[in-house]
Design a protein around this motif. Structure first.
Motif, mmCIF file in Angstrom:
data_model
loop_
_atom_site.group_PDB
_atom_site.id
_atom_site.type_symbol
_atom_site.label_atom_id
_atom_site.label_comp_id
_atom_site.label_asym_id
_atom_site.label_seq_id
_atom_site.Cartn_x
_atom_site.Cartn_y
_atom_site.Cartn_z
ATOM 1 N N LYS A 186 13.611 63.610 -97.650
ATOM 2 C CA LYS A 186 12.949 64.887 -97.931
ATOM 3 C C LYS A 186 11.871 65.078 -96.877
ATOM 4 C CE LYS A 186 13.937 64.974 -102.838
ATOM 5 N NZ LYS A 186 15.060 65.839 -102.664
ATOM 6 N N LEU A 187 11.890 66.260 -96.263
ATOM 7 C CA LEU A 187 10.942 66.566 -95.202
ATOM 8 C C LEU A 187 10.229 67.873 -95.470
ATOM 9 C CD1 LEU A 187 13.209 64.689 -93.699
ATOM 10 C CD2 LEU A 187 11.784 65.285 -91.748
ATOM 11 N N ALA A 188 9.124 68.055 -94.763
ATOM 12 C CA ALA A 188 8.382 69.314 -94.801
ATOM 13 C C ALA A 188 8.147 69.747 -93.367
ATOM 14 C CB ALA A 188 7.050 69.136 -95.534
ATOM 15 N N GLY A 189 8.133 71.043 -93.180
ATOM 16 C CA GLY A 189 7.835 71.602 -91.873
ATOM 17 C C GLY A 189 6.900 72.781 -92.030
ATOM 18 N N GLU A 190 6.184 73.070 -90.966
ATOM 19 C CA GLU A 190 5.336 74.259 -90.979
ATOM 20 C C GLU A 190 5.198 74.800 -89.571
ATOM 21 O OE1 GLU A 190 1.679 72.978 -92.815
ATOM 22 O OE2 GLU A 190 1.019 71.922 -91.034
ATOM 23 N N LEU A 191 4.969 76.090 -89.502
ATOM 24 C CA LEU A 191 4.734 76.774 -88.244
ATOM 25 C C LEU A 191 3.341 77.363 -88.331
ATOM 26 C CD1 LEU A 191 6.073 77.580 -85.548
ATOM 27 C CD2 LEU A 191 6.781 79.712 -86.663
ATOM 28 N N VAL A 192 2.484 76.974 -87.381
ATOM 29 C CA VAL A 192 1.092 77.422 -87.410
ATOM 30 C C VAL A 192 0.752 78.148 -86.115
ATOM 31 C CG1 VAL A 192 0.397 75.539 -88.955
ATOM 32 C CG2 VAL A 192 0.165 75.235 -86.494
ATOM 33 N N ASP A 193 -0.264 79.019 -86.199
ATOM 34 C CA ASP A 193 -0.732 79.708 -84.999
ATOM 35 C C ASP A 193 -1.778 78.847 -84.290
ATOM 36 O OD1 ASP A 193 -3.162 80.099 -86.387
ATOM 37 O OD2 ASP A 193 -2.780 82.229 -86.750
ATOM 38 N N GLY A 224 12.995 70.468 -96.733
ATOM 39 C CA GLY A 224 14.392 70.203 -96.435
ATOM 40 C C GLY A 224 14.866 68.879 -96.987
ATOM 41 N N ASP A 225 16.141 68.860 -97.372
ATOM 42 C CA ASP A 225 16.820 67.635 -97.785
ATOM 43 C C ASP A 225 17.823 67.298 -96.695
ATOM 44 O OD1 ASP A 225 15.424 67.798 -100.156
ATOM 45 O OD2 ASP A 225 17.125 68.552 -101.316
ATOM 46 N N PHE A 226 17.810 66.047 -96.261
ATOM 47 C CA PHE A 226 18.674 65.592 -95.178
ATOM 48 C C PHE A 226 19.410 64.340 -95.638
ATOM 49 C CE2 PHE A 226 15.340 68.111 -93.464
ATOM 50 C CZ PHE A 226 15.875 68.773 -92.371
#
Length: 177
Positions: free
Chosen positions: A115-122, A133-135
């Motif tokens: 299990k992962l987490a992602g983020e897009l930041v300015d 996400g599950d991988f």
């Protein structure tokens, strides 16, 4: 004071839209470790718009999938596929502005189902989009369509990442990369 970034080596000549170096319309993402996360700085271009001057949601989703995927490649050094992904669009993502995608393993308890987490930041650190996400890990035998030369290149990179001092992610989800 800003720490100097150490970009990781990645395959050369592949056509992946997210990270490939041979895709003329791709993002050609470059990756660097930042604590227990892997990061990538990007500036989206005009061809990535949905609404005028705002990035297309599919491009944002691609950035998040790619950063989570490369977090597995770098910290776990295994072959895998994305099983499921959820994206929350928090604020409009501008084109032409510096952005950073960040990914991390959040639950390494079952090494075959990550299990992962992602983020897009300015540039100011404001979260514009985030993902979960599950991988699923795959053995080499479950990758019959992938050419042997590609598998060998990835195994070579896994070895480089391991020798760079990257311990397996701990039960808390922190690597020492």
């Amino acid at each position: 004071m800003t720490e100097k970034r150490r970009y990781i080596e990645k395959p050369v000549g592949h056509h992946c839209f997210g990270c490939g170096t041979a895709n003329p319309v791709g993002l050609n993402m470059q990756f660097y470790p930042c604590g227990d996360m892997l990061c990538s700085d990007v500036v989206l271009r005009g061809e990535h718009v949905g609404w005028e001057n705002i990035a297309h949601g599919g491009i944002i989703s691609t950035l998040l999938d790619e950063i989570m995927s490369w977090s597995i490649i770098y910290f776990r050094r295994v072959f895998f596929v994305t099983r499921k992904m959820e994206v929350k669009y928090v604020a409009p993502v501008p084109v032409g502005a510096p952005l950073t995608a960040r990914g991390r393993i959040v639950d390494p308890a079952d090494p075959r189902h990550l299990k992962l987490a992602g983020e897009l930041v300015d540039a100011g650190g404001r979260v514009l989009a985030k993902s979960k996400g599950d991988f699923v890990e795959l053995s080499l035998e479950r990758l019959p369509g992938v050419p042997e030369v590609v598998k060998e290149e990835m195994m070579r990179l896994f070895s480089i990442y391991a020798s760079a001092g990257n311990a397996r992610v701990s039960a808390e989800g922190a690597g020492n990369g």
